[in-house]
Design a protein around this motif. Structure first.
Motif, PDB file in Angstrom:
ATOM      1  N   MET A   1       1.020  -1.082   0.095  1.00 36.26           N
ATOM      2  CA  MET A   1      -0.053   0.118  -0.359  1.00 36.26           C
ATOM      3  C   MET A   1       0.905   1.438  -0.017  1.00 36.26           C
ATOM      4  N   GLY A   2       1.944   1.310   0.758  1.00 32.94           N
ATOM      5  CA  GLY A   2       2.976   2.487   0.644  1.00 32.94           C
ATOM      6  C   GLY A   2       3.785   2.121  -0.688  1.00 32.94           C
ATOM      7  N   TYR A   3       3.905   1.604  -1.682  1.00 35.10           N
ATOM      8  CA  TYR A   3       3.991   2.119  -2.993  1.00 35.10           C
ATOM      9  C   TYR A   3       3.333   2.661  -4.286  1.00 35.10           C
ATOM     10  N   LEU A   4       2.254   1.875  -2.967  1.00 38.01           N
ATOM     11  CA  LEU A   4       0.791   2.834  -4.083  1.00 38.01           C
ATOM     12  C   LEU A   4       0.394   4.235  -4.091  1.00 38.01           C
ATOM     13  N   ILE A   5       0.918   4.705  -2.651  1.00 37.29           N
ATOM     14  CA  ILE A   5       0.600   6.071  -2.352  1.00 37.29           C
ATOM     15  C   ILE A   5       2.110   7.009  -2.397  1.00 37.29           C
ATOM     16  N   ARG A   6       2.881   6.436  -2.441  1.00 39.06           N
ATOM     17  CA  ARG A   6       4.736   6.607  -2.739  1.00 39.06           C
ATOM     18  C   ARG A   6       4.681   7.611  -4.255  1.00 39.06           C
ATOM     19  N   MET A   7       4.216   5.500  -5.188  1.00 35.98           N
ATOM     20  CA  MET A   7       3.859   6.430  -6.901  1.00 35.98           C
ATOM     21  C   MET A   7       2.396   7.700  -6.872  1.00 35.98           C
ATOM     22  N   VAL A   8       1.560   7.985  -6.396  1.00 35.86           N
ATOM     23  CA  VAL A   8       0.450   8.259  -6.776  1.00 35.86           C
ATOM     24  C   VAL A   8       1.453   9.859  -6.053  1.00 35.86           C
ATOM     25  N   LEU A   9       2.375   9.821  -5.158  1.00 33.00           N
ATOM     26  CA  LEU A   9       2.689  11.364  -4.455  1.00 33.00           C
ATOM     27  C   LEU A   9       3.449  11.178  -5.779  1.00 33.00           C
ATOM     28  N   ILE A  10       4.554  10.358  -6.461  1.00 31.36           N
ATOM     29  CA  ILE A  10       5.388  11.660  -6.937  1.00 31.36           C
ATOM     30  C   ILE A  10       4.789  11.596  -8.431  1.00 31.36           C
ATOM     31  N   ILE A  11       3.896  10.786  -8.963  1.00 29.18           N
ATOM     32  CA  ILE A  11       2.954  11.242 -10.333  1.00 29.18           C
ATOM     33  C   ILE A  11       2.405  12.407 -10.526  1.00 29.18           C
ATOM     34  N   ALA A  12       1.791  12.857  -9.308  1.00 29.38           N
ATOM     35  CA  ALA A  12       1.108  14.193  -8.566  1.00 29.38           C
ATOM     36  C   ALA A  12       2.595  15.481  -8.530  1.00 29.38           C
ATOM     37  N   GLY A  13       3.010  15.046  -7.959  1.00 29.21           N
ATOM     38  CA  GLY A  13       4.922  16.195  -8.136  1.00 29.21           C
ATOM     39  C   GLY A  13       5.197  16.553  -8.967  1.00 29.21           C
ATOM     40  N   ALA A  14       5.006  15.157 -10.125  1.00 27.52           N
ATOM     41  CA  ALA A  14       6.200  15.506 -12.004  1.00 27.52           C
ATOM     42  C   ALA A  14       4.310  16.302 -12.064  1.00 27.52           C
ATOM     43  N   TYR A  15       3.050  15.998 -11.992  1.00 26.40           N
ATOM     44  CA  TYR A  15       1.884  16.520 -13.197  1.00 26.40           C
ATOM     45  C   TYR A  15       1.747  18.419 -12.851  1.00 26.40           C
ATOM     46  N   ALA A  16       2.432  18.561 -10.767  1.00 24.77           N
ATOM     47  CA  ALA A  16       2.674  19.230 -10.980  1.00 24.77           C
ATOM     48  C   ALA A  16       4.019  20.688 -11.154  1.00 24.77           C
ATOM     49  N   ILE A  17       4.884  20.245 -11.351  1.00 27.02           N
ATOM     50  CA  ILE A  17       6.182  21.066 -11.813  1.00 27.02           C
ATOM     51  C   ILE A  17       6.155  20.782 -13.091  1.00 27.02           C
ATOM     52  N   TYR A  18       5.572  20.186 -13.826  1.00 27.69           N
ATOM     53  CA  TYR A  18       5.102  19.927 -15.345  1.00 27.69           C
ATOM     54  C   TYR A  18       4.594  21.449 -15.648  1.00 27.69           C
ATOM     55  N   GLN A  19       3.202  21.328 -14.522  1.00 22.55           N
ATOM     56  CA  GLN A  19       2.410  22.942 -14.665  1.00 22.55           C
ATOM     57  C   GLN A  19       2.655  24.565 -14.823  1.00 22.55           C
ATOM     58  N   ASN A  20       3.563  24.303 -14.066  1.00 22.08           N
ATOM     59  CA  ASN A  20       4.274  25.608 -13.304  1.00 22.08           C
ATOM     60  C   ASN A  20       6.040  25.290 -13.666  1.00 22.08           C
ATOM     61  N   ARG A  21       6.406  24.553 -14.848  1.00 20.34           N
ATOM     62  CA  ARG A  21       7.979  24.913 -15.633  1.00 20.34           C
ATOM     63  C   ARG A  21       7.771  26.191 -15.294  1.00 20.34           C
ATOM     64  N   TYR A  22       6.927  26.969 -16.527  1.00 17.00           N
ATOM     65  CA  TYR A  22       8.363  28.388 -16.560  1.00 17.00           C
ATOM     66  C   TYR A  22       8.042  29.430 -15.595  1.00 17.00           C
ATOM     67  N   ARG A  23       6.785  29.186 -14.887  1.00 15.79           N
ATOM     68  CA  ARG A  23       6.697  30.010 -13.334  1.00 15.79           C
ATOM     69  C   ARG A  23       7.941  29.226 -12.383  1.00 15.79           C
TER      70      ARG A  23
END
Length: 59
Positions: A1-23
């Motif tokens: 279960m910890g693996y799944l949460i970790r993967m979701v957090l990594i994907i969410a973080g990567a998405y947030a960085i991608y969305q705000n990459r120019y800022r």
């Protein structure tokens, strides 16, 4: 279960960085010593330097 949460957090973080990459990039390059280093490093790369000089002195 910890693996799944970790993967979701990594994907969410990567998405947030991608969305705000120019800022994020503008914030980082807003610091003068970092901007100076990036420009000097880029001008040391022959392809980048030649491309930049072609654009500046196109006539």
């Amino acid at each position: 279960m910890g693996y799944l949460i970790r993967m979701v957090l990594i994907i969410a973080g990567a998405y947030a960085i991608y969305q705000n990459r120019y800022r994020i990039l503008n914030s980082i390059l807003g610091v003068s010593p970092i901007r100076r280093f990036v420009v000097a490093f880029g001008m040391d790369i022959p392809f980048v330097r030649d491309r930049f000089l072609q654009t500046v002195f196109r006539g």
